[in-house]
Scaffold this motif. Sequence first.
Motif, PDB file in Angstrom:
ATOM      1  N   PRO A  81      20.393 -44.213 -34.210  1.00  0.00           N
ATOM      2  CA  PRO A  81      19.157 -44.205 -35.000  1.00  0.00           C
ATOM      3  C   PRO A  81      19.298 -43.367 -36.274  1.00  0.00           C
ATOM      4  O   PRO A  81      19.996 -42.349 -36.298  1.00  0.00           O
ATOM      5  N   LYS A  82      18.607 -43.798 -37.300  1.00  0.00           N
ATOM      6  CA  LYS A  82      18.645 -43.111 -38.598  1.00  0.00           C
ATOM      7  C   LYS A  82      18.261 -41.626 -38.486  1.00  0.00           C
ATOM      8  O   LYS A  82      18.904 -40.789 -39.116  1.00  0.00           O
ATOM      9  N   LEU A  88      22.227 -34.950 -38.297  1.00  0.00           N
ATOM     10  CA  LEU A  88      23.614 -34.482 -38.370  1.00  0.00           C
ATOM     11  C   LEU A  88      24.028 -34.188 -39.812  1.00  0.00           C
ATOM     12  O   LEU A  88      24.787 -33.251 -40.067  1.00  0.00           O
ATOM     13  N   SER A  89      23.502 -34.950 -40.760  1.00  0.00           N
ATOM     14  CA  SER A  89      23.780 -34.692 -42.178  1.00  0.00           C
ATOM     15  C   SER A  89      23.217 -33.344 -42.606  1.00  0.00           C
ATOM     16  O   SER A  89      23.868 -32.590 -43.337  1.00  0.00           O
ATOM     17  N   VAL A 132      16.061 -29.892 -34.625  1.00  0.00           N
ATOM     18  CA  VAL A 132      14.786 -30.427 -34.143  1.00  0.00           C
ATOM     19  C   VAL A 132      14.843 -31.959 -34.126  1.00  0.00           C
ATOM     20  O   VAL A 132      14.390 -32.595 -33.166  1.00  0.00           O
ATOM     21  N   LEU A 133      15.418 -32.560 -35.164  1.00  0.00           N
ATOM     22  CA  LEU A 133      15.551 -34.027 -35.201  1.00  0.00           C
ATOM     23  C   LEU A 133      16.461 -34.536 -34.082  1.00  0.00           C
ATOM     24  O   LEU A 133      16.190 -35.587 -33.490  1.00  0.00           O
ATOM     25  N   VAL A 134      17.537 -33.816 -33.794  1.00  0.00           N
ATOM     26  CA  VAL A 134      18.423 -34.213 -32.690  1.00  0.00           C
ATOM     27  C   VAL A 134      17.641 -34.225 -31.377  1.00  0.00           C
ATOM     28  O   VAL A 134      17.715 -35.180 -30.595  1.00  0.00           O
ATOM     29  N   VAL A 135      16.872 -33.181 -31.130  1.00  0.00           N
ATOM     30  CA  VAL A 135      16.061 -33.116 -29.911  1.00  0.00           C
ATOM     31  C   VAL A 135      15.055 -34.267 -29.888  1.00  0.00           C
ATOM     32  O   VAL A 135      14.876 -34.920 -28.852  1.00  0.00           O
ATOM     33  N   TYR A 136      14.416 -34.533 -31.021  1.00  0.00           N
ATOM     34  CA  TYR A 136      13.469 -35.645 -31.123  1.00  0.00           C
ATOM     35  C   TYR A 136      14.139 -36.965 -30.733  1.00  0.00           C
ATOM     36  O   TYR A 136      13.588 -37.736 -29.938  1.00  0.00           O
ATOM     37  N   VAL A 137      15.317 -37.222 -31.268  1.00  0.00           N
ATOM     38  CA  VAL A 137      16.012 -38.481 -30.967  1.00  0.00           C
ATOM     39  C   VAL A 137      16.370 -38.553 -29.491  1.00  0.00           C
ATOM     40  O   VAL A 137      16.199 -39.587 -28.842  1.00  0.00           O
ATOM     41  N   LYS A 143      18.445 -44.566 -24.630  1.00  0.00           N
ATOM     42  CA  LYS A 143      19.863 -44.723 -24.907  1.00  0.00           C
ATOM     43  C   LYS A 143      20.037 -44.593 -26.409  1.00  0.00           C
ATOM     44  O   LYS A 143      19.342 -45.249 -27.180  1.00  0.00           O
ATOM     45  N   LEU A 144      20.986 -43.770 -26.823  1.00  0.00           N
ATOM     46  CA  LEU A 144      21.198 -43.558 -28.248  1.00  0.00           C
ATOM     47  C   LEU A 144      21.680 -44.813 -28.971  1.00  0.00           C
ATOM     48  O   LEU A 144      21.666 -44.875 -30.178  1.00  0.00           O
TER      49      LEU A 144
END
Length: 149
Positions: A81-82, A88-89, A132-137, A143-144
């Motif tokens: 997902p974006k 990660l960026s 925070v975005l990683v946790v959100y995803v 499934k990633l």
Amino acid sequence: MNYILSFIVLALDQISKILVLKYLKNIGEFPVIKNFLHFTYVENRGAAFGILQHQKWFFITMTILIVGFIIIYFRKERGYPKPMMIALSLIVGGAIGNFIDRVVHGFVVDFIDFRIWPVFNIADSAIVIGQVLVVYVIIKYDKLEQKEM
């Protein structure tokens, strides 16, 4: 896109730190909004909240490993997902910004001071937002491999 966002974070972080070293280091503190937001010069020789003081080589080694892993991930994975790729960026840009400080100065330049929180910088902000975005995803997707939000 991933590398562009990382570069933007890195550039903003390094430009702000150059300005802080040039203009703020000698005066120490500048109130932007009195008793709420100050720019305060701090040399952080540890990690978040100043933990693990004087562990420069540990942080340099960990940054190389983590950033290396994420770059390999960028090159291999295209279907995540974006928000994960944005996260990660942000983490890469922030990690490299603080890495440069540790290598060049031996410490990380911090300056954003809300008075109720430890002093931090743009790189720190990017890393936290990325986490925070990683946790959100992870919470949002079963499934990633899913592409849609």
